[in-house]
Design a protein around this motif. Structure first.
Motif, PDB file in Angstrom:
ATOM      1  N   GLN A 130       0.830  -1.212   0.000  1.00 33.55           N
ATOM      2  CA  GLN A 130       0.000   0.000   0.000  1.00 33.55           C
ATOM      3  C   GLN A 130       0.861   1.258   0.000  1.00 33.55           C
ATOM      4  N   GLU A 179       1.099   5.015  -2.357  1.00 36.91           N
ATOM      5  CA  GLU A 179       0.482   6.108  -1.608  1.00 36.91           C
ATOM      6  C   GLU A 179       1.317   7.391  -1.742  1.00 36.91           C
ATOM      7  N   GLN A 238       1.129   8.262   4.210  1.00 29.25           N
ATOM      8  CA  GLN A 238       2.374   7.490   4.269  1.00 29.25           C
ATOM      9  C   GLN A 238       2.797   7.266   5.719  1.00 29.25           C
TER      10      GLN A 238
END
Length: 605
Positions: free
Chosen positions: A538, A542, A548
């Motif tokens: 992910q 991002e 983050q």
């Protein structure tokens, strides 16, 4: 000291944001014939290929930096500086993410062969893992590779960079003249750093592993064809040589094994003593032309010995691991400039979970919970605050405990991180808590822990002693596994715990993935957690800085709960140089540290 190819921590310097700037000033002067300079580093050079799992160390990459070139590099700010003299890159599309790299005209290897798209293709193939069809099976007790025949018969590029973004480029890049175009299978936030890697000569690798009679041009073309066609019969031996054929501790008889495509070329290498680099006469395309004809890097592991060498005039620049005694000794020298800029490096203790030792579930019949309790117990005995107080604060009175695996103290998101990540569990020594955890696990004491550290490093010796004394109170017998060859032993399963430093090379937000991802190139202790892997997946797509940080916090909650290890402190950096000999020395927080602007060094007088 090990380096992380993609940096030591996400958001370590600029929360993952890259700052682009024009070319740095300096360079372009004529080489002054007969000039020479000696500097020191604390570990010996041992590999020309700094991309491999074994070769990925600051000791190698400092040298490689002076004999290579790149699409971009970091200055001392640190800002990412594009380098059009070597080549350029441009984003062609966001969906799908598509990046085009173009080599500048005239860039060549020191044997006269042009640096070409074959070299770029080899870099992608090796560091993406796209063709790897076999993985090593390692004996957890001996570190011996059990399926070497299978590896030799297959394709395995043993790269430390796998997992750093290029693995998302699953299709062979498109070649057009002097350019290659990479298409990512999904967005990647740190795309600008993913391909900024050392090149290995395609023609030499082919000649050494497949056909030594092939001409340079034919060999390079054969590599490109093998990659484009997925020819495993060629890629197999090519990958084996790429992975291990460039390992060396002394000057190879074949100079092709140390080709340069940068300002300097290796001309001498004496095991455990020094490496000498001489100005590359064929380096004509860039502005980073050196002034000093010859630079010798002497290998001096003992910081006090490095100070003595500086005082005696044997070397003119040093960057020893600092202690109070070292700083006092340096400040007592005449005509020596001392810079105490903090390094983007952090000290940490890691626990090995796949070697049949006390922290490995296999030791307890596969009981992961029991092994986790033992790891947690050991970490509760590590006197992190005492280490800071006794070893670091004499150098930096403002030093604080580093409570994050991915963000440096003071960086954006750090305060939020340490409030949530669970590091508070190990803020102070808790002997009774450690005993209770061992009792809960049903593990009888003493528990033997083989603890590795750099034997010639006084600070690490002191850290080991403090840890061993504390852990003994809870029922651990910490066995001294100090070793001057610790760097090459990392990941071999011969130790249960280790203390060393990760050195940042970039500001990539995904930099820590190489260490904590189950298949990361810097995963040296066998750690694997599917949830951590998913969170890094992910993170890679991002772009929002706040999101983050949130993802990194979730990652660290798991790391601290799993008792992966503990962080201790950010390095109190020190660089010292003889100002009557050399000028232009500017320390930088990221690797390659003081080497970053070697082309601006000038001899005084």
């Amino acid at each position: 000291m090990r380096i992380r190819r993609f940096g030591a921590a996400g958001a370590a310097i600029a929360a993952g944001a890259l700052v682009l700037a024009g070319c740095a000033p300096g360079g372009g002067s004529e080489i002054e014939e007969g000039t020479a300079l000696s500097v020191a580093w604390n570990q010996a050079f041992y590999a020309y290929n700094g991309n491999t799992a074994d070769g990925n160390a600051t000791a190698n990459n400092n040298i490689i930096y002076m004999m290579s070139d790149s699409f971009a590099y970091y200055d001392d700010t640190p800002a990412l500086v594009q380098n059009p003299d070597f080549g350029s890159y441009e984003k062609l599309s966001d969906d799908p993410l598509t990046i085009k790299y173009t080599l500048a005209d005239g860039v060549k290897w020191s044997d006269g062969t042009a640096v070409s798209t074959a070299d770029l293709l080899l870099s992608w193939a090796a560091n993406s893992g796209a063709f790897n069809n076999v993985e090593p099976e390692v004996d957890p007790e001996t570190g011996e590779v059990l399926n070497q025949d299978e590896i030799d018969a297959g394709v395995f590029f043993d790269s430390a960079a796998i997992g750093g973004g290029l693995d998302l480029v699953t299709e062979v890049p498109e070649v057009d003249g002097n350019s290659i175009t990479m298409t990512y299978s999904e967005p990647f936030v740190d795309w600008e750093l993913a391909f900024n890697l050392q090149l290995i000569p395609a023609h030499v690798t082919y000649q050494q592993s497949v056909d030594d009679a092939a001409s340079d041009a034919d060999a390079a073309a054969a590599v490109a064809t093998a990659i484009e066609e997925g020819d495993t019969e060629v890629l197999g031996p090519l990958s084996a040589f790429w992975s291990h054929g460039y390992d060396m501790v002394s000057m190879p008889s074949d100079p092709d094994l140390v080709l340069s495509y940068g300002p300097y070329v290796i001309t001498d290498l004496v095991q455990d003593e020094f490496v000498t680099l001489t100005a590359n006469e064929g380096y004509t395309w860039g502005e980073h032309k050196p002034v000093i004809e010859e630079i010798t890097v002497r290998f001096i592991g003992d910081p006090l010995a490095a100070v003595q060498a500086l005082e005696n005039g044997e070397v003119s620049i040093i960057a020893p691991q600092s202690t109070a005694d070292i700083l006092t000794a340096l400040e007592g020298l005449d005509d020596v400039t001392v810079d105490t800029t903090s390094d983007a490096t952090y000290e940490h203790v890691d626990l090995t979970v796949n070697n049949g030792g006390p922290f490995d579930p296999a030791t307890y019949g596969g009981d992961a919970e029991k092994a986790q309790l033992v790891r947690q117990a050991f970490l509760k005995t590590i006197p992190r605050a005492e280490i800071i107080e006794k070893l670091i604060k004499p150098l930096n009175p403002e030093a604080v405990l580093d409570d994050s695996q991915t963000i440096f103290p003071g960086a954006p998101g750090y305060d939020d991180m340490i409030a949530e990540n669970g590091s508070a569990e190990y803020a102070e020594v808790d002997i009774e808590g450690a005993k209770a955890l061992l009792a809960e696990a049903g593990v009888t004491t003493p528990v033997e822990v083989n603890f590795m550290y750099a034997l010639s490093n006084p600070r690490r010796v002191n850290e080991y002693q403090l840890i061993a004394e504390s852990a003994a109170q809870a029922g651990f017998t910490v066995i001294d596994a100090g070793n001057d060859d610790w760097g090459s032993k990392l990941g071999d399963g011969s130790y249960d715990a280790v203390v060393f430093g990760w050195q940042s090379t970039s500001t990539a937000v995904t930099s820590s993935q190489a260490t904590f991802y189950s298949t990361g190139g810097n995963n040296l202790n066998g750690y694997a957690n599917e949830e951590v892997d998913a969170l890094y997946d992910q993170l890679a797509v991002e772009y929002d800085p706040e999101a983050q940080i949130d993802l990194l916090i979730e990652i660290e909650k798991i790391l601290w709960a799993d008792a992966y290890g503990v962080t201790v402190f950010q390095f109190p950096g020190v660089t010292a140089y003889d100002n009557t000999v050399v000028d232009g020395v500017v320390p930088a927080p990221l690797a390659p540290m003081f080497f970053w602007n070697f082309w601006e060094w000038e001899l005084v007088g």
